[in-house]
Scaffold this motif. Structure first.
Motif, PDB file in Angstrom:
ATOM      1  N   UNK A 167       0.839  -1.199   0.000  1.00  0.00           N
ATOM      2  CA  UNK A 167       0.000   0.000   0.000  1.00  0.00           C
ATOM      3  C   UNK A 167       0.874   1.250   0.000  1.00  0.00           C
ATOM      4  N   UNK A 168       0.617   2.135  -0.933  1.00  0.00           N
ATOM      5  CA  UNK A 168       1.389   3.373  -1.073  1.00  0.00           C
ATOM      6  C   UNK A 168       0.879   4.395  -0.058  1.00  0.00           C
ATOM      7  N   UNK A 169       1.799   5.002   0.677  1.00  0.00           N
ATOM      8  CA  UNK A 169       1.442   5.870   1.800  1.00  0.00           C
ATOM      9  C   UNK A 169       0.555   7.034   1.404  1.00  0.00           C
ATOM     10  N   UNK A 170       0.879   7.729   0.347  1.00  0.00           N
ATOM     11  CA  UNK A 170       0.113   8.916  -0.025  1.00  0.00           C
ATOM     12  C   UNK A 170      -1.114   8.597  -0.869  1.00  0.00           C
ATOM     13  N   UNK A 171      -1.385   7.333  -1.067  1.00  0.00           N
ATOM     14  CA  UNK A 171      -2.612   6.937  -1.737  1.00  0.00           C
ATOM     15  C   UNK A 171      -3.785   6.994  -0.768  1.00  0.00           C
ATOM     16  N   UNK A 172      -4.999   6.815  -1.258  1.00  0.00           N
ATOM     17  CA  UNK A 172      -6.187   6.967  -0.408  1.00  0.00           C
ATOM     18  C   UNK A 172      -6.285   5.953   0.726  1.00  0.00           C
ATOM     19  N   UNK A 173      -5.605   4.806   0.603  1.00  0.00           N
ATOM     20  CA  UNK A 173      -5.682   3.787   1.650  1.00  0.00           C
ATOM     21  C   UNK A 173      -4.409   3.724   2.502  1.00  0.00           C
ATOM     22  N   UNK A 174      -3.521   4.702   2.319  1.00  0.00           N
ATOM     23  CA  UNK A 174      -2.247   4.674   3.023  1.00  0.00           C
ATOM     24  C   UNK A 174      -2.376   4.684   4.532  1.00  0.00           C
ATOM     25  N   UNK A 175      -3.395   5.337   5.044  1.00  0.00           N
ATOM     26  CA  UNK A 175      -3.585   5.409   6.490  1.00  0.00           C
ATOM     27  C   UNK A 175      -4.375   4.269   7.070  1.00  0.00           C
ATOM     28  N   UNK A 176      -4.776   3.309   6.221  1.00  0.00           N
ATOM     29  CA  UNK A 176      -5.600   2.177   6.647  1.00  0.00           C
ATOM     30  C   UNK A 176      -6.835   2.688   7.406  1.00  0.00           C
ATOM     31  N   UNK A 177      -7.093   2.199   8.600  1.00  0.00           N
ATOM     32  CA  UNK A 177      -8.337   2.575   9.274  1.00  0.00           C
ATOM     33  C   UNK A 177      -8.343   4.014   9.787  1.00  0.00           C
ATOM     34  N   UNK A 178      -7.211   4.689   9.754  1.00  0.00           N
ATOM     35  CA  UNK A 178      -7.201   6.088  10.171  1.00  0.00           C
ATOM     36  C   UNK A 178      -7.687   7.016   9.052  1.00  0.00           C
ATOM     37  N   UNK A 179      -8.143   6.399   7.964  1.00  0.00           N
ATOM     38  CA  UNK A 179      -8.809   7.155   6.914  1.00  0.00           C
ATOM     39  C   UNK A 179      -7.900   8.106   6.172  1.00  0.00           C
ATOM     40  N   UNK A 180      -8.467   9.169   5.690  1.00  0.00           N
ATOM     41  CA  UNK A 180      -7.695  10.141   4.915  1.00  0.00           C
ATOM     42  C   UNK A 180      -6.955  11.141   5.791  1.00  0.00           C
ATOM     43  N   UNK A 181      -7.060  10.999   7.095  1.00  0.00           N
ATOM     44  CA  UNK A 181      -6.373  11.920   7.994  1.00  0.00           C
ATOM     45  C   UNK A 181      -4.864  11.747   7.953  1.00  0.00           C
ATOM     46  N   UNK A 182      -4.394  10.651   7.375  1.00  0.00           N
ATOM     47  CA  UNK A 182      -2.937  10.461   7.282  1.00  0.00           C
ATOM     48  C   UNK A 182      -2.292  11.509   6.388  1.00  0.00           C
ATOM     49  N   UNK A 183      -3.093  12.174   5.558  1.00  0.00           N
ATOM     50  CA  UNK A 183      -2.528  13.249   4.735  1.00  0.00           C
ATOM     51  C   UNK A 183      -2.051  14.423   5.595  1.00  0.00           C
ATOM     52  N   UNK A 184      -2.544  14.498   6.817  1.00  0.00           N
ATOM     53  CA  UNK A 184      -2.080  15.523   7.747  1.00  0.00           C
ATOM     54  C   UNK A 184      -0.978  15.004   8.659  1.00  0.00           C
ATOM     55  N   UNK A 185      -0.514  13.784   8.385  1.00  0.00           N
ATOM     56  CA  UNK A 185       0.563  13.183   9.171  1.00  0.00           C
ATOM     57  C   UNK A 185       0.102  11.909   9.847  1.00  0.00           C
ATOM     58  N   UNK A 187       1.143  10.456  12.622  1.00  0.00           N
ATOM     59  CA  UNK A 187       0.970  10.578  14.069  1.00  0.00           C
ATOM     60  C   UNK A 187      -0.333  11.309  14.393  1.00  0.00           C
ATOM     61  N   UNK A 188      -0.605  12.359  13.638  1.00  0.00           N
ATOM     62  CA  UNK A 188      -1.870  13.078  13.829  1.00  0.00           C
ATOM     63  C   UNK A 188      -3.059  12.146  13.603  1.00  0.00           C
ATOM     64  N   UNK A 189      -3.005  11.369  12.535  1.00  0.00           N
ATOM     65  CA  UNK A 189      -4.110  10.464  12.206  1.00  0.00           C
ATOM     66  C   UNK A 189      -4.309   9.418  13.291  1.00  0.00           C
ATOM     67  N   UNK A 190      -3.212   8.887  13.826  1.00  0.00           N
ATOM     68  CA  UNK A 190      -3.307   7.865  14.869  1.00  0.00           C
ATOM     69  C   UNK A 190      -3.909   8.438  16.147  1.00  0.00           C
ATOM     70  N   UNK A 191      -3.472   9.625  16.529  1.00  0.00           N
ATOM     71  CA  UNK A 191      -4.008  10.242  17.749  1.00  0.00           C
ATOM     72  C   UNK A 191      -5.473  10.616  17.584  1.00  0.00           C
ATOM     73  N   UNK A 192      -5.836  11.082  16.417  1.00  0.00           N
ATOM     74  CA  UNK A 192      -7.237  11.419  16.178  1.00  0.00           C
ATOM     75  C   UNK A 192      -8.108  10.164  16.264  1.00  0.00           C
ATOM     76  N   UNK A 193      -7.648   9.084  15.682  1.00  0.00           N
ATOM     77  CA  UNK A 193      -8.402   7.829  15.733  1.00  0.00           C
ATOM     78  C   UNK A 193      -8.611   7.381  17.182  1.00  0.00           C
ATOM     79  N   UNK A 194      -7.540   7.413  17.962  1.00  0.00           N
ATOM     80  CA  UNK A 194      -7.629   6.994  19.369  1.00  0.00           C
ATOM     81  C   UNK A 194      -8.601   7.876  20.143  1.00  0.00           C
ATOM     82  N   UNK A 195      -8.586   9.158  19.847  1.00  0.00           N
ATOM     83  CA  UNK A 195      -9.484  10.088  20.534  1.00  0.00           C
ATOM     84  C   UNK A 195     -10.945   9.828  20.162  1.00  0.00           C
ATOM     85  N   UNK A 196     -11.189   9.552  18.888  1.00  0.00           N
ATOM     86  CA  UNK A 196     -12.559   9.344  18.412  1.00  0.00           C
ATOM     87  C   UNK A 196     -13.095   7.960  18.769  1.00  0.00           C
ATOM     88  N   UNK A 197     -12.239   6.941  18.682  1.00  0.00           N
ATOM     89  CA  UNK A 197     -12.694   5.566  18.866  1.00  0.00           C
ATOM     90  C   UNK A 197     -12.481   5.038  20.284  1.00  0.00           C
TER      91      UNK A 197
END
Length: 270
Positions: A167-185, A187-197
């Motif tokens: 899976x290519x990182x900057x592609x739409x599935x690069x962040x896996x379950x953290x969604x498209x938030x990986x485009x903002x980084x 670490x940001x995507x992981x922390x947001x997921x933990x906060x929401x879920x």
């Protein structure tokens, strides 16, 4: 590597590979829509991926060797619980897998006699052991994926096939379950997921998820001793395979890159 040679790598071979005939828009839509079941119904998701992977390997193996998979040995690096085993057995192959995480090995309750625990970055097998060595959606989960690629070549028999899909990182599935938030980084995507879920994501950036670019795979293909047969976007219809040839575009639109390579035959001394 000269530019002309690199251009050859990311273009389809002169003879269209057999798998290209399967790479239709209908197939692409079926696979891409199945991603929504990765967490909720992994058997459904990985079952479809397993069927597609076995077809891919069978077609390319026939392209480069002229043979089918009957009685050949296949090593699946990062095989998880063994969803791919039955599909390869149906084609007559002898299937083996290696997986570092024991919880993953037993996650689906499947029994795969040829499955062993070990790291893809240091495969517990002798040199030249398997006819086919494949890795499907594993490279982005380890810190040194190109060490794994070299290890995969080491255990592949001369004249055998290596298929490396990730899976290519900057592609739409690069962040896996953290969604498209990986485009903002990541670490940001992981922390947001933990906060929401209220829990950490299964694929935690920096621990079990890493940023691997399409350019990284092409760079490896430029330096490997293997004969690179083709590089293409796995989930795209064949008329969109040209995306791999455009540097920035491939990072954003190639969701999964596949490198198909053949290990050189051993030359006998004259």
């Amino acid at each position: 590597m000269p530019t002309a040679t690199l251009t050859r790598l990311v273009r389809p071979p002169a003879k269209r590979p057999a798998f290209a005939d399967r790479a239709t828009l209908r197939r692409s839509l079926r696979l891409l829509t199945s991603f929504r079941f990765e967490q909720s119904d992994p058997a459904l998701f990985y079952g479809g991926i397993a069927t597609d992977t076995a077809e891919l390997i069978s077609d390319f193996y026939r392209d480069v060797t002229g043979d089918d998979l009957n009685a050949i040995t296949v090593l699946d690096v990062g095989g998880g619980p063994g969803y791919f085993a039955d599909q390869f057995a149906t084609l007559g192959a002898r299937y083996f897998s290696v997986e570092p995480d024991p919880s993953e090995m037993h996650a689906a309750g499947l029994h795969v006699p040829g499955s062993v625990r070990g790291s893809g970055m240091s495969l517990p097998f002798r040199d030249n052991a398997f006819d086919v060595c494949l890795s499907s959606n594993v490279a982005e989960h380890i810190p040194h994926p190109w060490v794994m690629a070299d290890e995969m070549l080491r255990v592949t028999k001369p004249g055998g096939l290596m298929v490396f899909s990730y899976t290519v990182w900057h592609g739409p599935f690069g962040g896996h379950e953290t969604g498209l938030w990986h485009y903002l980084g990541g670490e940001f995507a992981a922390r947001r997921y933990a906060r929401k879920q209220g829990r950490e994501p299964k694929n935690r950036f920096g621990r079990s998820l890493f940023a691997v670019r399409a350019a990284d795979g092409i760079a490896w293909a430029r330096t490997t001793s293997a004969d690179v047969h083709t590089i293409f976007p796995r989930y795209h219809p064949r008329w969109a395979w040209w995306l791999v040839r455009v540097p920035l575009v491939r990072e954003l639109l190639v969701s999964n890159l596949v490198i198909v390579a053949r290990k050189p035959e051993v030359r006998q001394a004259s």
